[in-house]
Motif scaffolding. Sequence first.
Motif, PDB file in Angstrom:
ATOM      1  N   SER A   1      -6.617  -1.539  -9.261  1.00  0.00           N
ATOM      2  CA  SER A   1      -6.540  -3.000  -9.298  1.00  0.00           C
ATOM      3  C   SER A   1      -5.376  -3.496  -8.450  1.00  0.00           C
ATOM      4  O   SER A   1      -5.480  -4.519  -7.754  1.00  0.00           O
ATOM      5  CB  SER A   1      -6.376  -3.482 -10.742  1.00  0.00           C
ATOM      6  OG  SER A   1      -7.450  -3.049 -11.554  1.00  0.00           O
ATOM      7  N   GLY A   2      -4.244  -2.777  -8.489  1.00  0.00           N
ATOM      8  CA  GLY A   2      -3.113  -3.143  -7.647  1.00  0.00           C
ATOM      9  C   GLY A   2      -3.453  -3.080  -6.173  1.00  0.00           C
ATOM     10  O   GLY A   2      -3.030  -3.934  -5.387  1.00  0.00           O
ATOM     11  N   ALA A   3      -4.250  -2.061  -5.774  1.00  0.00           N
ATOM     12  CA  ALA A   3      -4.661  -1.976  -4.372  1.00  0.00           C
ATOM     13  C   ALA A   3      -5.535  -3.166  -3.985  1.00  0.00           C
ATOM     14  O   ALA A   3      -5.400  -3.731  -2.899  1.00  0.00           O
ATOM     15  CB  ALA A   3      -5.409  -0.665  -4.134  1.00  0.00           C
TER      16      ALA A   3
ATOM     17  N   MET B   1       0.830  -1.198   0.000  1.00  0.00           N
ATOM     18  CA  MET B   1       0.000   0.000   0.000  1.00  0.00           C
ATOM     19  C   MET B   1       0.876   1.266   0.000  1.00  0.00           C
ATOM     20  O   MET B   1       0.543   2.267  -0.651  1.00  0.00           O
ATOM     21  CB  MET B   1      -0.924  -0.010   1.219  1.00  0.00           C
ATOM     22  CG  MET B   1      -2.041  -1.039   1.141  1.00  0.00           C
ATOM     23  SD  MET B   1      -3.099  -0.781  -0.293  1.00  0.00           S
ATOM     24  CE  MET B   1      -4.317  -2.059  -0.026  1.00  0.00           C
ATOM     25  N   ALA B   2       2.003   1.209   0.734  1.00  0.00           N
ATOM     26  CA  ALA B   2       2.930   2.341   0.707  1.00  0.00           C
ATOM     27  C   ALA B   2       3.521   2.529  -0.686  1.00  0.00           C
ATOM     28  O   ALA B   2       3.709   3.669  -1.156  1.00  0.00           O
ATOM     29  CB  ALA B   2       4.037   2.117   1.736  1.00  0.00           C
ATOM     30  N   TRP B   3       3.817   1.428  -1.360  1.00  0.00           N
ATOM     31  CA  TRP B   3       4.326   1.473  -2.733  1.00  0.00           C
ATOM     32  C   TRP B   3       3.309   2.144  -3.647  1.00  0.00           C
ATOM     33  O   TRP B   3       3.655   3.027  -4.448  1.00  0.00           O
ATOM     34  CB  TRP B   3       4.623   0.042  -3.163  1.00  0.00           C
ATOM     35  CG  TRP B   3       5.225  -0.125  -4.526  1.00  0.00           C
ATOM     36  CD1 TRP B   3       5.500   0.835  -5.444  1.00  0.00           C
ATOM     37  CD2 TRP B   3       5.631  -1.358  -5.115  1.00  0.00           C
ATOM     38  NE1 TRP B   3       6.052   0.289  -6.564  1.00  0.00           N
ATOM     39  CE2 TRP B   3       6.141  -1.051  -6.390  1.00  0.00           C
ATOM     40  CE3 TRP B   3       5.610  -2.679  -4.690  1.00  0.00           C
ATOM     41  CZ2 TRP B   3       6.625  -2.037  -7.242  1.00  0.00           C
ATOM     42  CZ3 TRP B   3       6.100  -3.657  -5.538  1.00  0.00           C
ATOM     43  CH2 TRP B   3       6.600  -3.329  -6.800  1.00  0.00           C
TER      44      TRP B   3
ATOM     45  N   VAL C   1       0.738  -2.789 -10.837  1.00  0.00           N
ATOM     46  CA  VAL C   1       1.519  -1.616 -10.463  1.00  0.00           C
ATOM     47  C   VAL C   1       2.401  -1.159 -11.626  1.00  0.00           C
ATOM     48  O   VAL C   1       2.542   0.044 -11.895  1.00  0.00           O
ATOM     49  CB  VAL C   1       2.362  -1.926  -9.215  1.00  0.00           C
ATOM     50  CG1 VAL C   1       3.325  -0.794  -8.913  1.00  0.00           C
ATOM     51  CG2 VAL C   1       1.468  -2.162  -8.016  1.00  0.00           C
ATOM     52  N   SER C   2       2.995  -2.105 -12.347  1.00  0.00           N
ATOM     53  CA  SER C   2       3.845  -1.756 -13.481  1.00  0.00           C
ATOM     54  C   SER C   2       3.024  -1.118 -14.603  1.00  0.00           C
ATOM     55  O   SER C   2       3.481  -0.162 -15.254  1.00  0.00           O
ATOM     56  CB  SER C   2       4.570  -3.001 -13.998  1.00  0.00           C
ATOM     57  OG  SER C   2       5.395  -3.561 -12.990  1.00  0.00           O
ATOM     58  N   LEU C   3       1.831  -1.635 -14.843  1.00  0.00           N
ATOM     59  CA  LEU C   3       0.961  -1.007 -15.845  1.00  0.00           C
ATOM     60  C   LEU C   3       0.616   0.424 -15.443  1.00  0.00           C
ATOM     61  O   LEU C   3       0.590   1.330 -16.290  1.00  0.00           O
ATOM     62  CB  LEU C   3      -0.317  -1.834 -16.010  1.00  0.00           C
ATOM     63  CG  LEU C   3      -0.204  -3.125 -16.821  1.00  0.00           C
ATOM     64  CD1 LEU C   3      -1.509  -3.906 -16.759  1.00  0.00           C
ATOM     65  CD2 LEU C   3       0.146  -2.818 -18.276  1.00  0.00           C
ATOM     66  N   ALA C   4       0.337   0.640 -14.163  1.00  0.00           N
ATOM     67  CA  ALA C   4       0.030   1.996 -13.701  1.00  0.00           C
ATOM     68  C   ALA C   4       1.212   2.930 -13.930  1.00  0.00           C
ATOM     69  O   ALA C   4       1.023   4.109 -14.256  1.00  0.00           O
ATOM     70  CB  ALA C   4      -0.347   1.964 -12.222  1.00  0.00           C
TER      71      ALA C   4
ATOM     72  N   LEU D   1       1.395 -16.298  -7.456  1.00  0.00           N
ATOM     73  CA  LEU D   1       0.477 -15.812  -8.482  1.00  0.00           C
ATOM     74  C   LEU D   1      -0.070 -14.435  -8.101  1.00  0.00           C
ATOM     75  O   LEU D   1      -0.124 -13.524  -8.934  1.00  0.00           O
ATOM     76  CB  LEU D   1      -0.674 -16.803  -8.675  1.00  0.00           C
ATOM     77  CG  LEU D   1      -1.799 -16.361  -9.631  1.00  0.00           C
ATOM     78  CD1 LEU D   1      -1.248 -16.096 -11.024  1.00  0.00           C
ATOM     79  CD2 LEU D   1      -2.896 -17.417  -9.674  1.00  0.00           C
ATOM     80  N   GLY D   2      -0.475 -14.279  -6.830  1.00  0.00           N
ATOM     81  CA  GLY D   2      -0.979 -12.988  -6.390  1.00  0.00           C
ATOM     82  C   GLY D   2       0.065 -11.893  -6.501  1.00  0.00           C
ATOM     83  O   GLY D   2      -0.248 -10.759  -6.889  1.00  0.00           O
ATOM     84  N   TRP D   3       1.323 -12.228  -6.180  1.00  0.00           N
ATOM     85  CA  TRP D   3       2.393 -11.241  -6.293  1.00  0.00           C
ATOM     86  C   TRP D   3       2.618 -10.840  -7.751  1.00  0.00           C
ATOM     87  O   TRP D   3       2.795  -9.652  -8.055  1.00  0.00           O
ATOM     88  CB  TRP D   3       3.678 -11.797  -5.698  1.00  0.00           C
ATOM     89  CG  TRP D   3       4.903 -11.112  -6.225  1.00  0.00           C
ATOM     90  CD1 TRP D   3       5.831 -11.623  -7.062  1.00  0.00           C
ATOM     91  CD2 TRP D   3       5.321  -9.761  -5.958  1.00  0.00           C
ATOM     92  NE1 TRP D   3       6.790 -10.694  -7.348  1.00  0.00           N
ATOM     93  CE2 TRP D   3       6.504  -9.542  -6.678  1.00  0.00           C
ATOM     94  CE3 TRP D   3       4.801  -8.736  -5.193  1.00  0.00           C
ATOM     95  CZ2 TRP D   3       7.184  -8.331  -6.651  1.00  0.00           C
ATOM     96  CZ3 TRP D   3       5.486  -7.526  -5.158  1.00  0.00           C
ATOM     97  CH2 TRP D   3       6.655  -7.325  -5.872  1.00  0.00           C
TER      98      TRP D   3
END
Length: 427
Positions: free
Chosen positions: A26-28, A1-3, A50-53, A41-43
Amino acid sequence: MAWITALFLTRLGIWKDGSARLALLSGAGLAVVLVDDPSFLGWVLFWTAVSLAALLPRQRFDDALAWARRLGWHAISAAIAPLKDAARLSIVRQRRGLPSSGFRAIGAVVALPLVGGATFLGLFASANPLIGRAFSQIVLPDPWATTWRALFGLCVLITIWASLRPSPYTTGTSRFGDRSIGTVFEPGVETLTLSLLTFNTIFAVENVLDIVFLSSGAGLPSGLTMADYAHRGACSLIVTALLAGVFVLLALRRGSAAAASPLVRRLVTVWLVQNLLLVASSALRTLDYVDAYGMTVLRLSALARMGLVATGLALIGWRLLVDRSAAWLINANALAAVTVLVTASVVDLGAVAAAWNVRTAFEMGKAGPPRDLCYMGLLGPSSLVSLAKLEQHAREPQLRDRLTYLRWERQTETADAQADWRLWTPL
């Protein structure tokens, strides 16, 4: 969440890009999934979101294949991103005439105080018992644990750094499209027509044989087990359907002469329907295998893969009917695959398999057990609730004792896991 928060506050382009904001949201959601049930898989799904964002403000989403390449390059470039930025910073400081702030400069400043202070402390510890006793009570951390934690922290730093400062080379323009497909494979209309007639004939024979065999209830040939029969259907027929989908995608590119031919389009439609029948036949084989030996996580995953293949074939047919682009087809299939993967990261497949087996046992009129209690035990805490249900409804004393023992093992395993706060879950 900090990331995610840091990414949102430092990358102002995300504020103006709706797709990037959706990816970050979606990352959140996937971060919450990791809190509940951490998994590889979740990671991977979280990192992808996050990378797409981080990258979408630089390049709009065109097709999933191009973005798979971009994400791959983003992951590779992450290892050298901090080094490149440090080199750039050093060059800038040299051009501006600023003093060096590298490790060498820092070491030159602190080396003498550290070495001198450590030397005098050592001498005083040997001369003064009070200081020596105080130093003897200091417990230094385990060097191996410190090393591994430092490496883990370095990996986290590199991964986050790459999303905050992604390489500009990761968002190149995609070269994939209908034209590129045509340059790879573009047979003539006559060749396609003859090929599709041949394929349809062969597939028709296979489908008729499967329908006759599956509907007749006849026994398997001598020497062929139910496992062999199901595995052949789950592997070879699925590969056949995938090859058929790739063939249609390559041969009937948008705007080609083959795609404009009514006969070719009808033959392709018939062939796609026959491929769907093949997938359905493979699914029926697997379900027969499940009825005979019970549900497992692998068999459940195989059924999910068959559903994805059937979805892909249906999307190919829809693309042919409404004249969609190859990028649309790729993105639609990618969306279906991501949906299945996210579901698999949220749902406990082991608990689903165990519940399926228990429900089947009750429906068959047996108060338990499923055919493979050993597998139920191997599922760990996922089978705890199902084993408890079986234990409540077991009639035979010997069976009840066995279920009680298995349930007690799973319950003890769950309690031991919950005793460690690192393994706590919200539920």
